[in-house]
Every structure is written in C-alpha cells, then in structure tokens.
Design an enzyme around this catalytic site. Structure first.
Site, mmCIF file in Angstrom:
data_model
loop_
_atom_site.group_PDB
_atom_site.id
_atom_site.type_symbol
_atom_site.label_atom_id
_atom_site.label_comp_id
_atom_site.label_asym_id
_atom_site.label_seq_id
_atom_site.Cartn_x
_atom_site.Cartn_y
_atom_site.Cartn_z
ATOM 1 C CG ASP A 137 -8.926 -2.268 -4.454
ATOM 2 O OD1 ASP A 137 -8.555 -1.602 -3.721
ATOM 3 O OD2 ASP A 137 -9.835 -3.114 -4.267
ATOM 4 N NE ARG B 19 -4.538 2.137 3.007
ATOM 5 C CZ ARG B 19 -4.844 0.956 3.885
ATOM 6 N NH1 ARG B 19 -3.500 0.379 4.237
ATOM 7 N NH2 ARG B 19 -5.813 0.520 4.091
ATOM 8 N NE ARG C 240 -9.672 10.210 -3.202
ATOM 9 C CZ ARG C 240 -10.366 9.377 -2.215
ATOM 10 N NH1 ARG C 240 -10.196 8.220 -1.668
ATOM 11 N NH2 ARG C 240 -11.600 10.198 -1.870
ATOM 12 C CE1 TYR D 159 -13.647 -6.222 1.291
ATOM 13 C CE2 TYR D 159 -12.020 -7.928 0.702
ATOM 14 C CZ TYR D 159 -12.369 -6.623 1.538
ATOM 15 O OH TYR D 159 -11.551 -6.104 2.325
ATOM 16 N NE ARG E 208 -3.777 -0.988 -0.117
ATOM 17 C CZ ARG E 208 -5.021 -1.172 0.430
ATOM 18 N NH1 ARG E 208 -5.117 -2.237 1.332
ATOM 19 N NH2 ARG E 208 -6.041 -0.525 0.284
HETATM 20 O O1 CP3 Z 1 -0.066 -1.347 -2.494
HETATM 21 C C1 CP3 Z 1 -0.286 -0.421 -3.273
HETATM 22 O O2 CP3 Z 1 0.028 0.518 -2.999
HETATM 23 C C2 CP3 Z 1 -1.167 -0.730 -4.396
HETATM 24 C C3 CP3 Z 1 -2.456 -0.418 -4.638
HETATM 25 C C4 CP3 Z 1 -3.529 -1.244 -3.716
HETATM 26 C C5 CP3 Z 1 -4.737 -0.708 -3.239
HETATM 27 N N1 CP3 Z 1 -5.397 -1.672 -2.921
HETATM 28 C C6 CP3 Z 1 -5.192 0.619 -3.517
HETATM 29 C C7 CP3 Z 1 -6.151 1.285 -2.655
HETATM 30 C C8 CP3 Z 1 -3.369 -2.606 -3.445
HETATM 31 C C9 CP3 Z 1 -2.416 -3.663 -3.838
HETATM 32 C C10 CP3 Z 1 -4.822 -3.022 -2.870
HETATM 33 C C11 CP3 Z 1 -5.073 -4.176 -2.445
HETATM 34 C C12 CP3 Z 1 -6.517 -4.594 -1.736
HETATM 35 N N2 CP3 Z 1 -7.593 -3.789 -1.875
HETATM 36 C C13 CP3 Z 1 -6.427 -5.420 -0.851
HETATM 37 C C14 CP3 Z 1 -5.481 -6.547 -0.299
HETATM 38 C C15 CP3 Z 1 -4.229 -5.972 0.643
HETATM 39 C C16 CP3 Z 1 -4.874 -5.688 1.965
HETATM 40 O O3 CP3 Z 1 -4.552 -4.428 2.465
HETATM 41 O O4 CP3 Z 1 -5.035 -6.501 2.601
HETATM 42 C C17 CP3 Z 1 -7.896 -5.316 -0.251
HETATM 43 C C18 CP3 Z 1 -8.260 -6.031 0.909
HETATM 44 C C19 CP3 Z 1 -8.434 -4.284 -0.800
HETATM 45 C C20 CP3 Z 1 -9.927 -3.831 -0.789
HETATM 46 C C21 CP3 Z 1 -9.984 -2.179 -0.541
HETATM 47 N N3 CP3 Z 1 -9.600 -1.291 -1.215
HETATM 48 C C22 CP3 Z 1 -10.198 -1.916 0.890
HETATM 49 C C23 CP3 Z 1 -10.811 -2.887 2.100
HETATM 50 C C24 CP3 Z 1 -10.386 -0.696 0.722
HETATM 51 C C25 CP3 Z 1 -10.809 0.407 1.853
HETATM 52 C C26 CP3 Z 1 -9.999 0.644 2.814
HETATM 53 C C27 CP3 Z 1 -8.587 1.087 2.676
HETATM 54 O O5 CP3 Z 1 -8.148 2.268 2.352
HETATM 55 O O6 CP3 Z 1 -7.808 0.191 2.281
HETATM 56 C C28 CP3 Z 1 -9.656 -0.293 -0.451
HETATM 57 C C29 CP3 Z 1 -9.425 0.968 -1.043
HETATM 58 C C30 CP3 Z 1 -8.079 1.420 -1.435
HETATM 59 N N4 CP3 Z 1 -7.340 0.682 -2.288
HETATM 60 C C31 CP3 Z 1 -7.464 2.486 -1.225
HETATM 61 C C32 CP3 Z 1 -6.257 2.508 -2.230
HETATM 62 C C33 CP3 Z 1 -5.204 3.693 -2.230
HETATM 63 C C34 CP3 Z 1 -8.067 3.685 -0.516
HETATM 64 C C35 CP3 Z 1 -8.965 4.515 -1.585
HETATM 65 C C36 CP3 Z 1 -8.643 6.094 -1.396
HETATM 66 O O7 CP3 Z 1 -8.013 6.495 -2.065
HETATM 67 O O8 CP3 Z 1 -9.361 6.512 -0.321
#
Ligand code: CP3
Length: 342
Positions: free
Chosen positions: A75, A29, A38, A151, A25
């Site tokens: 994602d 973030r 964004r 999910y 991540r």
């Molecule tokens: O690693 C990286 O930086 C690459 C980008 C990436 C995102 N999601 C961007 C994202 C990756 C590899 C993921 C994977 C992902 N997404 C997982 C597996 C990894 C883990 O953390 O266990 C899961 C379970 C998700 C599902 C998901 N996406 C959730 C639960 C959420 C909301 C909460 C959060 O912020 O994680 C997301 C949103 C998400 N995916 C964001 C980002 C940067 C936040 C959205 C925003 O910009 O507000």
C-alpha cells in the site's frame, strides 16, 4: 531475461507485437482467491507485512487473469508508517491515522525512512521475482508525496481533503518540509525496490485533482520530478488522477510513461504528452457492461490510442464488485485486437 517483456519494451518506447495490458489494483479486491489469503493473514496490514503471502497475492492476477505484469501487493501508506505515523485499515471505511501532522514539530519528529525499514516489502519483491521466474515484469510503486501528505494531515480519506489543503494555504513552509521528508523516504524506498528486483516503478498521485494548476506544480510535480531523477535505473510511470490541467507540464517530467484517467481525452493527451508513452484509461465502470459492451469500449479505446505507444489499463483502480470474467474480457480484447494496430 523476461519471457514476456512487452510492458518494459513499450515503456521504453520500443516496438512490440501487441499492446501490453495490466490493471491498477489487480492484486486483491476482485479475486476470491485474494480474500482467502487475506483471511489466512487475519487482516490487510498483516497481509502487507507477510512477504510469502504478499508474493502469493501479487502473482494471482498473472495466473488467473493473464495480465502482462505483476504489481507488488502493498500500500502507499507503508511510507508514512515507516516515517513514524502508523495507519489502521478499517473495514469498508479505508485507512485511518490515529495521529496526524499539524505542526512544524510534528514534521520534525518524523524520520526519513530507509529502504531497510520496509524490509517486508523488499522481501516480498524478492520472493515474487523468484516465483514469477521471469514470466512477466514486476512493477514496484509508491504514493506521490502530495497524496501521502494529504492522508498524513487529514488522518484518512476525505471528499475535499480541506485540512490538507488548509496547510498549503496557511503554512506552506510546513507543507514543504513534510513533502521534502516524504520525498527523501520515497527515494530510499524505491531504490530498495529496484535493487530487490522491481522492473518498473509507478508513482500514484491519487489526489492530484484537488489542487489548482499552480499549487500542483509547487506542491506535487516538483517533488515527483525529484523522485524520477533519483531512480534512473528503471522506467517510471506517473499516474496523477485528475491532473488533466498538468498534462503539458508532465510532458517534460523525467519519466517514460504517464497514466491517464478516463476524464482525459485521448486525442488531446497524445498531443500534450507527445514525448510520453501513455497508459490507461478505460473507465473502471465500463466493466459493469455486457461482454459485447466491454469489447466495444476496449476496442474504441485502443483505436483512439492508435499508433501512439500505449500500455492498456483502466483510468483508475478496479472496483471491488467487478466480475473477474469481465476483467478477463477486457484483457483478452486488448491481446487480440491490438495486434492489428502493431
Ligand atoms: O494495484 C495493486 O493491485 C497493488 C496493490 C495496491 C493496494 N493499494 C492494495 C490495497 C496499490 C497499488 C495500492 C495503492 C493505493 N493505496 C493508493 C493509490 C492508488 C489509488 O487507488 O488511487 C491509495 C490512495 C491507497 C490508500 C488506500 N488503501 C485506500 C484508500 C484503501 C481503502 C479503500 C480501497 O479498498 O482501496 C486502501 C486499502 C487497500 N489497498 C486494499 C488493497 C487490496 C483493500 C483492503 C482489503 O483487502 O480490504
């Protein structure tokens, strides 16, 4: 040829001058530069679907933090969407699926995704590769079939994922039919990512920890193994959060790297996963400490991995309120200290 190939060399078990480092991540973030892009895109999903902007935020941590790899900004939930189950991303709440999978016919109505359905991710990979200009490798990724099932059945995040687990106990045949469709879609997708230029792929099984050891083998690892076997072209990393109980079995997966979370004891993991390169596993909360504390924790982690081939990372994704300077402290400590172990 990649100028900085430390990640791929380590993933292949080859000797390196120091330990490579990146963070789960890392894109998004924590960076204000991410939030600006964004904002420009209008929403998270728009950003994911805009290849130029997705490439831009993918490269930000390489420039700003100095990590040894980029991970494509996307994602795991793009696969359910490509199969016909769209999601929404709610501010502060996370993903929500307006419709969910409940029955055999719901599974039958899903498509098997083709790589082309995810052309926006593949375009983002191509643009990123071009703009990175071989500075560092690019990591592709997908969710593990079980985590995606969780999910798709639950309809969003959950503490227990009890609806998803109920399906495994009451209708295992529906669960298997769904897992098989997700697996085929994921194979098509990851093959597309590799063709577009991904140098390594990581499978995220974020909800591995909610299953019993027997269920984990049947409903998750078996499908992860199918995926690994279908992608022979690049090294693969499997990160199964909470699957401490499956480490011995994971030692025979067809992947090169296994990601550890911070609950997994390093010494124990080195023995159980003796065939694997290990990635991880500092607690993301350790980055809330002082600079001295971050350094100390990082060095302690590096010493525990010792001579075992290691890719430094956190034990799960970065938390949004982490100070980027502390992240830089973690990265710089790995770069400086790990030289002494090589
Ligand atoms: O690693 C990286 O930086 C690459 C980008 C990436 C995102 N999601 C961007 C994202 C990756 C590899 C993921 C994977 C992902 N997404 C997982 C597996 C990894 C883990 O953390 O266990 C899961 C379970 C998700 C599902 C998901 N996406 C959730 C639960 C959420 C909301 C909460 C959060 O912020 O994680 C997301 C949103 C998400 N995916 C964001 C980002 C940067 C936040 C959205 C925003 O910009 O507000």
């Amino acid at each position: 040829m990649l100028q900085n190939n430390l990640l791929i060399q380590a993933a292949m078990g080859q000797p390196t001058s120091r330990t490579p480092v990146w963070l789960m991540r890392q894109a998004g973030r924590i960076l204000k530069e991410y939030r600006q892009v964004r904002e420009k895109a209008g929403s998270f999903i728009n950003l994911v679907k805009n290849p130029e902007l997705a490439a831009e935020v993918t490269i930000q941590p390489v420039d700003i933090l100095g990590v040894d790899a980029a991970i494509i900004f996307s994602d795991i939930l793009v696969i359910p969407e490509a199969m016909g189950l769209p999601y929404e991303m709610e501010e502060r709440k996370g993903p929500v699926f307006p419709s969910v999978i409940q029955s055999k016919s719901d599974v039958e109505n899903l498509r098997i995704a083709e790589a082309h359905d995810l052309h926006y991710v593949l375009d983002a990979i191509r643009i990123t590769k071009k703009e990175l200009n071989n500075r560092v490798p690019l990591i592709g990724f997908a969710g593990a079939p079980f985590t995606l099932l969780a999910y798709m059945v639950e309809g969003g995040g959950s503490k227990t994922f009890s609806k998803a687990k109920k399906l495994l106990y009451t209708h295992p045949e529906i669960a298997h039919a769904l897992l098989e469709k997700i697996t085929q879609s994921t194979i098509n997708y990851l093959k597309g990512q590799v063709e577009a230029g991904a140098n390594l792929v990581q499978v995220f099984d974020s909800w591995a920890g909610i299953l019993s050891p027997e269920q984990y083998q049947e409903f998750s690892l078996a499908y992860i193994e199918k995926i690994c076997k279908a992608i022979p072209e690049v090294p693969k990393t499997v990160f199964a959060k909470g699957a401490f109980f499956a480490r011995e079995r994971m030692n025979s997966l067809s992947c090169q790297v296994v990601g550890l979370d911070w609950n997994m004891d390093i010494e124990e993991s080195k023995k159980m996963l003796s065939n694997k390169v290990l990635q991880g596993n500092l607690d993301p909360c350790a980055l809330y400490g002082s600079y001295d504390a971050v350094k100390k924790e990082t060095i302690n982690m590096l010493n525990q991995f010792g001579k075992h081939t290691h890719i430094a990372n956190l034990g799960h994704g970065l938390y949004p309120d982490t100070d980027p300077d502390k992240v830089r402290c973690f990265i710089d400590t790995v770069k400086e200290y790990s030289v002494t172990l090589h």
